[in-house]
Enzyme design. Structure first.
Site, mmCIF file in Angstrom:
data_model
loop_
_atom_site.group_PDB
_atom_site.id
_atom_site.type_symbol
_atom_site.label_atom_id
_atom_site.label_comp_id
_atom_site.label_asym_id
_atom_site.label_seq_id
_atom_site.Cartn_x
_atom_site.Cartn_y
_atom_site.Cartn_z
ATOM 1 N N HIS A 99 68.882 71.107 9.473
ATOM 2 C CA HIS A 99 70.295 71.325 9.150
ATOM 3 C C HIS A 99 70.486 72.776 8.748
ATOM 4 O O HIS A 99 69.609 73.358 8.127
ATOM 5 C CB HIS A 99 70.714 70.406 7.987
ATOM 6 C CG HIS A 99 72.198 70.261 7.845
ATOM 7 N ND1 HIS A 99 72.955 71.163 7.149
ATOM 8 C CD2 HIS A 99 73.047 69.323 8.318
ATOM 9 C CE1 HIS A 99 74.223 70.776 7.198
ATOM 10 N NE2 HIS A 99 74.311 69.664 7.904
ATOM 11 N N ASP A 106 72.746 62.387 10.843
ATOM 12 C CA ASP A 106 72.857 61.788 12.168
ATOM 13 C C ASP A 106 71.640 60.987 12.595
ATOM 14 O O ASP A 106 71.664 60.309 13.619
ATOM 15 C CB ASP A 106 73.103 62.894 13.218
ATOM 16 C CG ASP A 106 74.475 63.511 13.025
ATOM 17 O OD1 ASP A 106 75.432 62.748 12.877
ATOM 18 O OD2 ASP A 106 74.573 64.753 13.016
ATOM 19 N N HIS A 123 78.945 69.776 16.722
ATOM 20 C CA HIS A 123 79.456 69.316 15.428
ATOM 21 C C HIS A 123 79.285 67.806 15.297
ATOM 22 O O HIS A 123 78.416 67.321 14.582
ATOM 23 C CB HIS A 123 80.928 69.742 15.321
ATOM 24 C CG HIS A 123 81.526 69.639 13.961
ATOM 25 N ND1 HIS A 123 80.857 69.124 12.875
ATOM 26 C CD2 HIS A 123 82.752 69.996 13.497
ATOM 27 C CE1 HIS A 123 81.640 69.174 11.811
ATOM 28 N NE2 HIS A 123 82.794 69.694 12.170
HETATM 29 C C1 LIG Z 1 70.868 71.482 12.893
HETATM 30 C C2 LIG Z 1 70.243 72.720 13.517
HETATM 31 C C3 LIG Z 1 71.158 73.185 14.683
HETATM 32 C C4 LIG Z 1 70.122 73.835 12.463
HETATM 33 O O1 LIG Z 1 69.716 74.983 13.084
HETATM 34 P P1 LIG Z 1 69.416 76.369 12.347
HETATM 35 O O2 LIG Z 1 69.830 76.329 10.935
HETATM 36 O O3 LIG Z 1 69.982 77.431 13.215
HETATM 37 O O4 LIG Z 1 67.826 76.397 12.329
HETATM 38 P P2 LIG Z 1 66.895 77.106 13.399
HETATM 39 O O5 LIG Z 1 67.281 76.678 14.775
HETATM 40 O O6 LIG Z 1 66.875 78.555 13.078
HETATM 41 O O7 LIG Z 1 65.483 76.456 13.063
HETATM 42 C C5 LIG Z 1 64.481 77.020 12.210
HETATM 43 C C6 LIG Z 1 63.110 76.647 12.758
HETATM 44 O O8 LIG Z 1 62.962 75.205 12.791
HETATM 45 C C7 LIG Z 1 62.828 74.731 14.131
HETATM 46 N N1 LIG Z 1 63.699 73.562 14.248
HETATM 47 C C8 LIG Z 1 64.936 73.392 13.717
HETATM 48 N N2 LIG Z 1 65.390 72.175 13.985
HETATM 49 C C9 LIG Z 1 64.423 71.556 14.693
HETATM 50 C C10 LIG Z 1 64.333 70.268 15.251
HETATM 51 N N3 LIG Z 1 65.310 69.387 15.108
HETATM 52 N N4 LIG Z 1 63.214 69.949 15.909
HETATM 53 C C11 LIG Z 1 62.212 70.840 16.044
HETATM 54 N N5 LIG Z 1 62.236 72.081 15.536
HETATM 55 C C12 LIG Z 1 63.354 72.435 14.868
HETATM 56 C C13 LIG Z 1 63.298 75.884 15.009
HETATM 57 O O9 LIG Z 1 62.683 75.807 16.270
HETATM 58 C C14 LIG Z 1 62.872 77.061 14.204
HETATM 59 O O10 LIG Z 1 61.482 77.202 14.371
HETATM 60 P P3 LIG Z 1 60.837 78.682 14.504
HETATM 61 O O11 LIG Z 1 61.092 79.323 13.161
HETATM 62 O O12 LIG Z 1 59.420 78.435 14.809
HETATM 63 O O13 LIG Z 1 61.595 79.345 15.613
HETATM 64 C C15 LIG Z 1 68.839 72.397 14.059
HETATM 65 O O14 LIG Z 1 68.008 71.995 13.006
HETATM 66 C C16 LIG Z 1 68.870 71.350 15.159
HETATM 67 O O15 LIG Z 1 69.074 71.678 16.329
HETATM 68 N N6 LIG Z 1 68.632 70.054 14.808
HETATM 69 C C17 LIG Z 1 68.716 68.971 15.764
HETATM 70 C C18 LIG Z 1 70.161 68.632 16.075
HETATM 71 C C19 LIG Z 1 70.837 67.882 14.961
HETATM 72 O O16 LIG Z 1 70.291 66.925 14.422
HETATM 73 N N7 LIG Z 1 72.055 68.292 14.634
HETATM 74 C C20 LIG Z 1 72.869 67.647 13.626
HETATM 75 C C21 LIG Z 1 73.069 68.485 12.415
HETATM 76 S S1 LIG Z 1 73.981 67.579 11.208
#
Ligand SMILES: CC(C)(COP(=O)(O)OP(=O)(O)OC[C@H]1O[C@@H](n2cnc3c(N)ncnc32)[C@H](O)[C@@H]1OP(=O)(O)O)[C@@H](O)C(=O)NCCC(=O)NCCS
Length: 429
Positions: free
Chosen positions: A306, A362, A267
């Site tokens: 996100h 972030d 979070h």
């Molecule tokens: C925020 C987050 C957890 C959202 O996750 P989510 O909605 O579950 O999205 P998914 O993990 O299903 O991602 C969808 C696709 O994008 C990719 N992806 C998502 N975020 C990515 C990232 N930051 N870098 C590289 N690839 C990413 C996934 O690997 C997935 O690819 P695929 O379809 O080939 O498997 C994710 O984007 C992430 O881990 N980001 C980095 C951490 C971050 O900045 N968090 C702060 C959020 S405010």
């Protein structure tokens, strides 16, 4: 077109009409669907609430595809540019903007509740020298419930208002003291001549000078960061506040649950991960190799992507501008150049474009906090101070919502049944 869903239960062949309201069906309506008279009703399995609305709310609107964030209908961009954190807090809590008299009274109330009982200071001093400031904040905001036992009377509107004012006013004091504690520095009392954010900076950084005079540009930048974090509809910490608040406990206990949820790395902790990533990349030349690693699935580009935003996070744009203002005062951070280049490359790269991965809030916030010389442990404390009006606006809404009940999800039981217990003396014989 009829606003209902026809469900045919293939177990019984029976059909049901389930009304659709506001794009949702009531889970309780599905409970009427049964495979036999005495069988349990149909339920919904939804770990993480990925497709379940838990409330009606008029506080914050998000359209993730369009990259829109509005508090009480006002776009975040306008609030960040033209308002200030206390006015935004008023807006979130009251639902509309204050007139001059209301604003002055609100600022006065908040300003004159920034002090905490001396005993709060004593117990905060009892934490270990290396206590995490977020743990200290969580404990001390929860402990405020013991100083204000009247806060349990949540059905009284004046009483609710009093606790809301106290909490918004005291969070910076508790946050700043948690910071000073780890540094072994004396706690600084609030200075009621200063505005909300300037006073917070004074409590953080004042030493022997008689008055702490923060640079106005830094005050403004931190105030904008508080505005950007003030609410984000039903996120994990807000859900924690609502869930605990649904038991009708006092709001200090409910908000301390929110602080606990925010403490978790999924979070509140992503901006720290961004800093670590930027340091690891080290220089612009290393970016292409890093991007290749991300595309090969070896790592993530932290600060991108996100759950809700499938477009540029509107807060990231504003933060990027605030970063420039802050670096004007503090001198630039070489990591900023890496971040800017990384963003440029990622936004043009097919991998990120196809997956709709854009910078989130972030991506730049950690860089700004570092420029203020905050250690990473403080990043989530800053987030918590900004989020407090949002948690309280949501809590207030909950207390007046007749449709709300104690939050108590169902489960799918997967364990044993009806075993016969043998006492230890026989089992171990
Ligand atoms: C925020 C987050 C957890 C959202 O996750 P989510 O909605 O579950 O999205 P998914 O993990 O299903 O991602 C969808 C696709 O994008 C990719 N992806 C998502 N975020 C990515 C990232 N930051 N870098 C590289 N690839 C990413 C996934 O690997 C997935 O690819 P695929 O379809 O080939 O498997 C994710 O984007 C992430 O881990 N980001 C980095 C951490 C971050 O900045 N968090 C702060 C959020 S405010």
């Amino acid at each position: 077109m009829t606003d209902s869903l026809t469900v045919r239960d293939n177990r019984t062949g029976q059909e049901y009409d389930v009304p659709i309201t506001d794009g949702t069906i009531k889970a309780a309506d599905l409970g009427k669907i049964k495979s036999g008279e005495d069988a349990p009703g149909l339920a919904v399995y939804d770990p993480g609430f990925v497709n379940t609305a838990s409330c009606r709310s008029s506080v914050t609107y998000i359209d993730g595809d369009e990259g829109i964030l509005e508090y009480r209908g006002y776009p975040i961009e306008q609030l960040a540019e033209k308002s200030n954190f206390l006015e935004v807090a008023y807006l979130l809590i009251h639902g509309s903007l204050p007139d001059k008299a209301q604003y002055d009274a609100w600022v006065h109330e908040i300003t004159y509740h920034t002090f905490v009982h001396e005993n709060v200071k004593t117990f905060m001093q009892g934490f270990r020298y290396d206590a995490h400031p977020m743990g200290m904040l969580m404990a001390s905001v929860g402990a405020l419930s013991t100083f204000y036992p009247d806060a349990r009377n949540i059905s009284d509107a004046d009483n609710r208002h009093m606790q809301i004012v106290r909490m918004i006013a005291k969070m910076p004091t508790l946050g700043a003291w948690s910071f000073r504690h780890a540094q072994g520095k004396p706690y600084v009392y609030p200075d009621n001549d200063l505005g909300y954010t300037a006073n917070f900076l004074s409590m953080l950084f004042k030493m022997s000078e008689s008055k702490y005079d923060a640079d106005e540009r830094l005050v403004k930048a931190l105030d904008v960061l508080f505005i950007l974090h003030a609410d984000h509809e039903q996120n994990a910490s807000t859900n924690a506040v609502r869930s605990v608040g649904s038991t009708q406990v006092d709001p200090y206990s409910a908000v301390s649950a929110g602080v606990g949820a925010l403490f978790g790395p999924l979070h509140g902790g992503a901006n720290e991960a961004v800093l670590r990533m930027l340091r690891r990349i080290g220089s612009k030349e290393n970016i292409p190799a890093f991007i290749e690693g991300v595309k090969n699935g070896n790592e993530r580009l932290m600060g991108f992507g996100h759950r809700v935003y499938k477009n540029y996070d509107p807060r990231a744009r504003i933060i990027k501008k605030a970063a420039t203002d802050v670096f004007e005062v503090t001198g630039t951070n070489p990591l900023l150049d890496i971040a800017l280049e990384l963003e440029k490359i990622a936004l043009e790269d097919e991998y990120f474009v196809k997956r709709k991965l854009y910078p989130n809030v972030d991506f730049y916030s950690g860089l700004i906090y570092e420029a203020f010389q905050f250690p990473p442990e403080m990043f989530t404390v800053l987030f918590a101070i900004g989020r407090t009006p949002g948690w309280l606006a949501q809590w207030l809404e909950l207390t007046q919502d007749k449709e709300q009940k104690i939050a108590r999800p169902k489960q799918i039981y997967t364990g044993d049944r009806g075993l016969t217990f043998t006492p230890a003396s026989e089992r171990w014989a």
